[in-house]
Design a protein around this motif. Sequence first.
Motif, short mmCIF file in Angstrom:
data_model
loop_
_atom_site.label_atom_id
_atom_site.label_comp_id
_atom_site.label_asym_id
_atom_site.label_seq_id
_atom_site.Cartn_x
_atom_site.Cartn_y
_atom_site.Cartn_z
N SER A 20 0.82 -1.20 0.00
CA SER A 20 0.00 0.00 0.00
C SER A 20 0.87 1.27 0.00
O SER A 20 0.63 2.21 -0.76
N GLU A 21 1.89 1.27 0.85
CA GLU A 21 2.82 2.40 0.88
C GLU A 21 3.53 2.55 -0.46
O GLU A 21 3.67 3.66 -0.98
N ARG A 22 3.96 1.44 -0.98
CA ARG A 22 4.68 1.46 -2.26
C ARG A 22 3.85 2.06 -3.38
O ARG A 22 4.34 2.86 -4.17
N MET A 23 2.58 1.68 -3.43
CA MET A 23 1.70 2.22 -4.47
C MET A 23 1.53 3.73 -4.31
O MET A 23 1.61 4.48 -5.30
N LEU A 24 1.33 4.19 -3.10
CA LEU A 24 1.13 5.63 -2.90
C LEU A 24 2.42 6.41 -3.14
O LEU A 24 2.39 7.47 -3.77
N PHE A 25 3.55 5.91 -2.68
CA PHE A 25 4.83 6.58 -2.93
C PHE A 25 5.09 6.67 -4.43
O PHE A 25 5.49 7.72 -4.94
N ALA A 26 4.87 5.57 -5.14
CA ALA A 26 5.10 5.54 -6.58
C ALA A 26 4.18 6.52 -7.31
O ALA A 26 4.61 7.26 -8.19
N ALA A 27 2.91 6.54 -6.92
CA ALA A 27 1.94 7.43 -7.57
C ALA A 27 2.24 8.89 -7.25
O ALA A 27 2.12 9.76 -8.11
N SER A 28 2.65 9.16 -6.02
CA SER A 28 3.01 10.52 -5.66
C SER A 28 4.17 11.00 -6.51
O SER A 28 4.18 12.13 -7.01
N ASP A 29 5.12 10.12 -6.72
CA ASP A 29 6.28 10.40 -7.56
C ASP A 29 5.86 10.59 -9.02
O ASP A 29 6.22 11.57 -9.67
N GLU A 30 5.08 9.67 -9.53
CA GLU A 30 4.68 9.69 -10.95
C GLU A 30 3.78 10.88 -11.29
O GLU A 30 3.93 11.50 -12.33
N TYR A 31 2.82 11.17 -10.43
CA TYR A 31 1.83 12.20 -10.75
C TYR A 31 2.07 13.52 -10.05
O TYR A 31 1.25 14.43 -10.13
N GLY A 32 3.18 13.64 -9.32
CA GLY A 32 3.51 14.88 -8.63
C GLY A 32 2.47 15.27 -7.59
O GLY A 32 2.07 16.43 -7.50
N LEU A 33 2.05 14.32 -6.78
CA LEU A 33 0.97 14.56 -5.83
C LEU A 33 1.41 15.29 -4.58
O LEU A 33 0.57 15.84 -3.87
N ASN A 34 2.68 15.26 -4.27
CA ASN A 34 3.18 15.90 -3.05
C ASN A 34 2.36 15.50 -1.83
O ASN A 34 1.92 16.33 -1.05
N VAL A 35 2.17 14.20 -1.69
CA VAL A 35 1.38 13.66 -0.59
C VAL A 35 2.13 13.90 0.72
O VAL A 35 3.34 13.71 0.80
N SER A 36 1.41 14.32 1.73
CA SER A 36 2.02 14.64 3.02
C SER A 36 2.60 13.39 3.68
O SER A 36 2.17 12.26 3.40
N GLU A 37 3.53 13.61 4.58
CA GLU A 37 4.13 12.51 5.32
C GLU A 37 3.07 11.78 6.14
O GLU A 37 3.10 10.55 6.26
N ASP A 38 2.12 12.50 6.70
CA ASP A 38 1.05 11.85 7.47
C ASP A 38 0.18 10.96 6.59
O ASP A 38 -0.24 9.88 7.02
N ALA A 39 -0.11 11.41 5.39
CA ALA A 39 -0.89 10.59 4.46
C ALA A 39 -0.11 9.33 4.10
O ALA A 39 -0.69 8.23 4.02
N MET A 40 1.18 9.50 3.90
CA MET A 40 2.02 8.34 3.60
C MET A 40 2.00 7.36 4.78
O MET A 40 1.87 6.15 4.59
N LYS A 41 2.10 7.89 5.99
CA LYS A 41 2.08 7.04 7.18
C LYS A 41 0.74 6.30 7.31
O LYS A 41 0.69 5.17 7.80
N ALA A 42 -0.33 6.95 6.90
CA ALA A 42 -1.66 6.34 7.01
C ALA A 42 -1.73 5.04 6.21
O ALA A 42 -2.47 4.12 6.58
N MET A 43 -0.96 4.94 5.14
CA MET A 43 -1.00 3.75 4.31
C MET A 43 -0.36 2.54 4.99
O MET A 43 -0.60 1.41 4.59
N ALA A 44 0.43 2.78 6.01
CA ALA A 44 1.11 1.68 6.71
C ALA A 44 0.12 0.63 7.22
O ALA A 44 0.40 -0.57 7.18
N SER A 45 -1.03 1.06 7.65
CA SER A 45 -2.00 0.12 8.23
C SER A 45 -2.77 -0.68 7.18
O SER A 45 -3.51 -1.59 7.53
N PHE A 46 -2.56 -0.38 5.90
CA PHE A 46 -3.29 -1.09 4.85
C PHE A 46 -2.48 -2.24 4.25
O PHE A 46 -2.99 -3.00 3.43
N GLY A 47 -1.22 -2.37 4.63
CA GLY A 47 -0.39 -3.46 4.12
C GLY A 47 -0.85 -4.80 4.66
O GLY A 47 -1.49 -4.89 5.70
N GLY A 48 -0.52 -5.84 3.91
CA GLY A 48 -0.91 -7.20 4.33
C GLY A 48 -2.40 -7.35 4.42
O GLY A 48 -2.91 -8.05 5.29
#
Length: 136
Positions: A20-48
Amino acid sequence: MLIDKVRKYSDKEKYDFNCSERMLFAASDEYGLNVSEDAMKAMASFGGGMGIESICGAATGAISVIGIIFTKDRAHATPKVRELTIEFMNKFQDKLRTHNCDELKKEYKDEVKGCGHMLDTAAIILDEIIIREKGE
Protein backbone atom coordinates in the motif's frame (compact mmCIF):
# COMPACT_ATOMS: atom_id res chain seq x y z
CA MET A 1 4.59 5.22 -16.42
CA LEU A 2 3.39 4.29 -12.97
CA ILE A 3 4.58 0.70 -13.28
CA ASP A 4 8.17 1.96 -13.60
CA LYS A 5 7.84 3.93 -10.37
CA VAL A 6 6.26 0.97 -8.57
CA ARG A 7 9.21 -1.16 -9.62
CA LYS A 8 11.65 1.58 -8.55
CA TYR A 9 10.31 1.33 -4.99
CA SER A 10 10.69 -2.47 -4.88
CA ASP A 11 14.18 -2.33 -3.35
CA LYS A 12 13.50 -3.64 0.17
CA GLU A 13 16.89 -2.56 1.49
CA LYS A 14 16.45 1.00 0.27
CA TYR A 15 12.71 1.55 0.85
CA ASP A 16 11.16 -1.41 2.72
CA PHE A 17 7.56 -0.38 1.95
CA ASN A 18 4.49 -2.54 2.24
CA CYS A 19 2.36 -2.80 -0.93
CA SER A 20 0.00 0.00 0.00
CA GLU A 21 2.82 2.40 0.88
CA ARG A 22 4.68 1.46 -2.26
CA MET A 23 1.70 2.22 -4.47
CA LEU A 24 1.13 5.63 -2.90
CA PHE A 25 4.83 6.58 -2.93
CA ALA A 26 5.10 5.54 -6.58
CA ALA A 27 1.94 7.43 -7.57
CA SER A 28 3.01 10.52 -5.66
CA ASP A 29 6.28 10.40 -7.56
CA GLU A 30 4.68 9.69 -10.95
CA TYR A 31 1.83 12.20 -10.75
CA GLY A 32 3.51 14.88 -8.63
CA LEU A 33 0.97 14.56 -5.83
CA ASN A 34 3.18 15.90 -3.05
CA VAL A 35 1.38 13.66 -0.59
CA SER A 36 2.02 14.64 3.02
CA GLU A 37 4.13 12.51 5.32
CA ASP A 38 1.05 11.85 7.47
CA ALA A 39 -0.89 10.59 4.46
CA MET A 40 2.02 8.34 3.60
CA LYS A 41 2.08 7.04 7.18
CA ALA A 42 -1.66 6.34 7.01
CA MET A 43 -1.00 3.75 4.31
CA ALA A 44 1.11 1.68 6.71
CA SER A 45 -2.00 0.12 8.23
CA PHE A 46 -3.29 -1.09 4.85
CA GLY A 47 -0.39 -3.46 4.12
CA GLY A 48 -0.91 -7.20 4.33
CA GLY A 49 -4.56 -6.80 3.53
CA MET A 50 -5.03 -4.45 6.49
CA GLY A 51 -3.01 -6.82 8.63
CA ILE A 52 -5.55 -9.63 8.28
CA GLU A 53 -4.83 -10.55 4.66
CA SER A 54 -8.15 -9.10 3.51
CA ILE A 55 -8.13 -6.57 0.63
CA CYS A 56 -4.77 -6.42 -1.15
CA GLY A 57 -2.54 -3.48 -0.18
CA ALA A 58 -1.70 -2.78 -3.83
CA ALA A 59 -5.42 -2.25 -4.42
CA THR A 60 -6.02 -0.13 -1.32
CA GLY A 61 -2.98 1.97 -2.17
CA ALA A 62 -4.26 2.46 -5.70
CA ILE A 63 -7.74 3.52 -4.65
CA SER A 64 -6.23 5.97 -2.18
CA VAL A 65 -4.58 7.61 -5.19
CA ILE A 66 -7.95 7.85 -6.93
CA GLY A 67 -9.27 9.62 -3.84
CA ILE A 68 -6.34 12.01 -3.66
CA ILE A 69 -6.48 12.95 -7.33
CA PHE A 70 -10.22 13.18 -7.90
CA THR A 71 -11.89 14.08 -4.57
CA LYS A 72 -13.15 17.63 -4.31
CA ASP A 73 -13.28 18.46 -0.59
CA ARG A 74 -15.04 15.23 0.51
CA ALA A 75 -16.41 11.97 -0.84
CA HIS A 76 -20.08 12.91 -1.00
CA ALA A 77 -19.22 15.96 -3.10
CA THR A 78 -17.46 13.76 -5.64
CA PRO A 79 -19.51 10.73 -6.72
CA LYS A 80 -17.01 10.15 -9.53
CA VAL A 81 -14.51 8.83 -6.95
CA ARG A 82 -16.86 6.01 -6.02
CA GLU A 83 -17.38 5.13 -9.69
CA LEU A 84 -13.63 5.09 -10.37
CA THR A 85 -12.99 3.04 -7.24
CA ILE A 86 -15.56 0.46 -8.31
CA GLU A 87 -14.08 0.41 -11.81
CA PHE A 88 -10.58 -0.13 -10.42
CA MET A 89 -11.62 -2.89 -8.01
CA ASN A 90 -13.65 -4.71 -10.68
CA LYS A 91 -10.77 -4.60 -13.17
CA PHE A 92 -8.28 -5.72 -10.52
CA GLN A 93 -10.51 -8.67 -9.63
CA ASP A 94 -11.11 -9.50 -13.30
CA LYS A 95 -7.35 -9.66 -13.94
CA LEU A 96 -6.35 -11.55 -10.79
CA ARG A 97 -9.62 -13.38 -9.95
CA THR A 98 -9.71 -11.89 -6.44
CA HIS A 99 -8.65 -8.87 -4.41
CA ASN A 100 -8.08 -10.94 -1.26
CA CYS A 101 -4.47 -10.64 -0.05
CA ASP A 102 -4.24 -14.18 1.26
CA GLU A 103 -5.50 -15.73 -1.98
CA LEU A 104 -3.31 -13.46 -4.12
CA LYS A 105 -0.20 -14.35 -2.14
CA LYS A 106 -0.91 -18.06 -2.55
CA GLU A 107 -1.41 -17.66 -6.29
CA TYR A 108 1.12 -15.00 -7.30
CA LYS A 109 3.64 -14.13 -4.58
CA ASP A 110 7.19 -14.82 -5.70
CA GLU A 111 10.25 -15.34 -3.50
CA VAL A 112 12.25 -12.78 -5.50
CA LYS A 113 9.63 -10.25 -6.62
CA GLY A 114 7.33 -10.63 -3.62
CA CYS A 115 3.94 -9.16 -4.48
CA GLY A 116 5.29 -7.56 -7.65
CA HIS A 117 2.62 -9.12 -9.86
CA MET A 118 -0.20 -7.57 -7.83
CA LEU A 119 1.56 -4.20 -7.72
CA ASP A 120 2.24 -4.24 -11.47
CA THR A 121 -1.37 -5.14 -12.19
CA ALA A 122 -2.67 -2.39 -9.90
CA ALA A 123 -0.28 0.14 -11.45
CA ILE A 124 -1.38 -0.66 -15.00
CA ILE A 125 -5.08 -0.38 -14.17
CA LEU A 126 -4.64 2.79 -12.11
CA ASP A 127 -2.48 4.45 -14.76
CA GLU A 128 -5.09 3.71 -17.45
CA ILE A 129 -7.86 5.22 -15.33
CA ILE A 130 -5.89 8.33 -14.42
CA ILE A 131 -4.66 8.95 -17.97
CA ARG A 132 -8.19 8.52 -19.34
CA GLU A 133 -9.82 10.72 -16.71
CA LYS A 134 -7.25 13.48 -16.96
CA GLY A 135 -7.43 13.37 -20.75
CA GLU A 136 -3.70 12.87 -21.19
